[in-house]
Design an enzyme around this catalytic site. Structure first.
Site, PDB file in Angstrom:
ATOM      1  N   LYS A  97     -17.324  -0.792   5.267  1.00 37.15           N
ATOM      2  CA  LYS A  97     -17.757  -1.811   4.292  1.00 37.15           C
ATOM      3  C   LYS A  97     -19.266  -1.754   4.058  1.00 37.15           C
ATOM      4  CE  LYS A  97     -17.199  -6.671   3.154  1.00 37.15           C
ATOM      5  NZ  LYS A  97     -16.581  -7.952   3.515  1.00 37.15           N
ATOM      6  N   GLN A 151      -8.980  -6.245  11.809  1.00 35.13           N
ATOM      7  CA  GLN A 151      -8.456  -5.299  10.814  1.00 35.13           C
ATOM      8  C   GLN A 151      -9.066  -3.904  10.946  1.00 35.13           C
ATOM      9  OE1 GLN A 151      -8.357  -7.170   6.861  1.00 35.13           O
ATOM     10  NE2 GLN A 151      -6.339  -7.920   7.437  1.00 35.13           N
ATOM     11  N   GLU A 195       0.819  -1.220   0.000  1.00 33.58           N
ATOM     12  CA  GLU A 195       0.000   0.000   0.000  1.00 33.58           C
ATOM     13  C   GLU A 195       0.851   1.269   0.000  1.00 33.58           C
ATOM     14  OE1 GLU A 195      -0.556  -2.589   1.957  1.00 33.58           O
ATOM     15  OE2 GLU A 195      -2.653  -3.220   1.712  1.00 33.58           O
TER      16      GLU A 195
END
Ligand SMILES: Cc1ncc(C[n+]2csc(CCOP(=O)(O)OP(=O)(O)O)c2C)c(N)n1
Length: 564
Positions: free
Chosen positions: A162, A113, A50
């Protein structure tokens, strides 16, 4: 029109004219990743780390002038972006970073996460958003792009949970942004600009000191006109390279710690410094108390908080560099009386600056060993200054700044403010995506290249023919140089003998690899490498003892340079 958050995301990117994103997937990105499966009009460059995604979007932005975009997953994906974001923040580069987040319901639960990326990046973003409701998504994206590119540009982070990407909401893209308390000033104050001209007109030893603001505001044509009109010598910072032609007779070279003798002496002896789009970074000023001690200072900057921050300014002008330089030229045209004696009245001064340049040019000892400066001179000769050059950090960066003549804005991509090793290679990938037909070269050190070398896979996957020139001195050279000069040659931690065989490594990734050991191989190998159409790594075994000169020791005034 009703759409999912993921579709709203894609439509909003289209509305912003985004054609490329640099990305890496994870559980939290899945709805967006899936929706992007159908978006073949948006190039999706999948990187290997990333940090690489953000540096690549940064290189894309610096080379093209557009906003760079990256998309990563939550938690470790998001935290891996921090160095890239801080790098862009320090250099005022417009980026929008989309991090995905755990479901809204789980935020604050130490969920799998989960990382508080808004909190983590607050000090190194221009602004950040957590999107809690799908109906806010389009507006937030619009604002994010506006904030990133307006005023003093910078990175903006948008965190998308999400469930927000899965939920259905109304898609409406507004044309206008209005943010209370955010109204950048572009137009410089006319009275202040006139005052500045009067001061310049009465000076005998003026010097222009320009920075990255010239590049981001697109002011290089105005700068050239202004400097030529009055015949004022120009020096720039590392970030300002390319903003003024590096081969122009008025160009003194870069100033600061590894600046030229002429640039540093011109600042020291000047009576007026005209600072445009530069923020008086300590690498440029040296000891601040003695910076341009006999000069009045005019400072043009779009960011009012950078005025009188490091150096006390006599005439502050808040505004866009391009606008202010244009206005200065207009006023000079309208009222010729002020500057009627120019440039004759400063001819002694321009003679003096030329003398310094002649007496102390940038140079190096030619002793038959393979010197990095020679390699860079050859690269300039072969590319005629037309390549886009990304650098890593260290000696490789400073030699490149000194010995490659940057002729055009956006031709150097380098981490000036944060000094991030590992920046240059992914940045060169971003630039190559923006300009597939240009020659893009990453000047690297053998230490720096190992920080993001995994992106060789990205370059090979997407057929990006970037050229990495490793100035391999088997040391963390810049730190070694400080140890040599100030720590009695105790080279602790800086020996890099345990490195991979870079040629074999390139080949293992599917790229081309070359090695150069002698001066007479330089030209032939570079020529071949620049024409092979493939991602390429060139391991140049330079003299390990070479140092960067001139050098102003940390904390010393600019006039106290160590020369070769
Ligand atoms: C991420 C990061 N870690 C550490 C440093 C400190 N640092 C500055 S220059 C340098 C040495 C760079 O070595 P190399 O890449 O081999 O380049 P050279 O100076 O030899 O050209 C180091 C370690 C840094 N700038 N960035």
């Amino acid at each position: 029109m009703k759409k999912t958050g993921a579709q709203i995301f894609i439509e909003s990117l289209r509305m912003e004219g985004v054609d490329t994103i640099f990305c890496y997937p994870g559980g939290a990105t899945l709805y967006i990743t899936d929706a992007l499966y159908y978006a073949s009009d948006i190039k999706q460059i999948i990187v290997r780390h990333e940090q690489g995604a953000v540096h690549a979007s940064d290189g894309y932005s610096r080379a093209s002038g557009k906003v760079g975009v990256s998309l990563v997953t939550s938690g470790p994906g998001a935290t891996n972006t921090v160095t890239g974001i801080a790098t862009a923040y320090m250099d005022s580069i417009p980026l929008v970073i989309f991090s995905c987040q755990v479901n809204t319901m789980l935020i604050g639960n130490d969920a799998f996460q989960e990382a508080d990326i808004i909190g983590i990046t607050r000090p190194c973003t221009k602004h950040s958003y957590l999107v809690r409701d799908v109906n806010d998504l389009a507006r937030i994206i619009k604002e994010a792009f506006y904030i990133a590119r307006s005023g003093r540009p910078g990175p903006v982070l948008v965190d998308i949970p999400k469930d927000v990407s899965a939920n259905i909401g109304e898609f409406k893209y507004t044309d206008k942004v209005s943010i209370r308390s955010y109204k950048p000033t572009y137009i410089g104050h006319a009275g202040q600009i006139k005052k500045a001209i009067k001061l310049i007109a009465s000076s005998k030893r003026p010097v222009l000191y320009t920075g990255g603001g010239i590049i981001s505001s697109g002011a290089s044509a105005e700068l050239l006109k202004f400097a030529e009109k009055l015949s004022i010598p120009v020096t720039n910072t590392l970030m300002g390279l390319g903003g003024f032609p590096g081969n122009h007779p008025l160009f003194l070279g870069m100033l600061g710690m590894h600046g030229t003798y002429a640039a540093n002496m011109a600042i020291t002896e000047s009576d007026v410094v005209i600072a445009v789009g530069a923020r008086f970074d300590d690498r440029a000023t040296g000891k601040v108390d003695e910076f341009a001690a006999h000069a009045k200072i005019i400072h043009v900057d779009i960011d009012p908080t950078s005025i009188s921050k490091n150096i006390k300014v006599d005439i502050p002008i808040v505004g866009d560099s391009r606008h202010v330089l244009k206005k200065m030229l207009d006023f000079i045209e309208e009222d010729k009386e002020d500057t009627k004696d120019y440039p004759a009245s400063i001819s002694e001064w321009t003679k003096q600056t030329k003398k310094w340049q002649k007496e102390y040019p940038l140079t190096y000892l030619k002793d038959g060993t393979l010197k990095p400066q020679y390699v860079i001179e050859k690269i300039f000769e072969l590319t005629k200054g037309k390549a886009i050059i990304a650098t890593e950090v260290g000696q490789n960066q400073m030699w490149t700044a000194q010995f490659y003549k940057f002729l055009k804005p956006r031709s150097i991509l380098t981490s000036g403010g944060l000094g991030t090793m590992g920046y240059g290679f992914p940045a060169s990938i971003g630039a190559q995506v923006a300009f597939p037909d240009k020659l893009v070269i990453n000047m690297a050190g053998d230490g720096s290249i190992q920080m993001n070398i995994q992106e060789l896979a990205t370059a090979v996957q997407f057929n990006l023919p970037v050229k990495v020139v490793i100035l391999n001195n088997r040391y963390l050279g810049m730190v070694r140089q400080w140890q040599e000069l100030f720590y009695e040659k105790r080279y602790n931690w800086t020996q890099m003998d345990h490195a991979p065989d870079f040629v074999k490594l390139a080949e293992a990734y599917g790229a081309a690899g070359y090695r150069i050991e002698k001066e007479d191989e330089v030209e032939t190998v570079l020529k071949e490498a620049f024409q092979n159409g493939r991602p390429t790594l060139i391991d140049v075994r330079i003299n390990p003892d070479e140092s960067v000169y001139p050098m102003v020791p940390a904390g010393a005034p600019l006039s106290e340079m160590l020369l070769v």
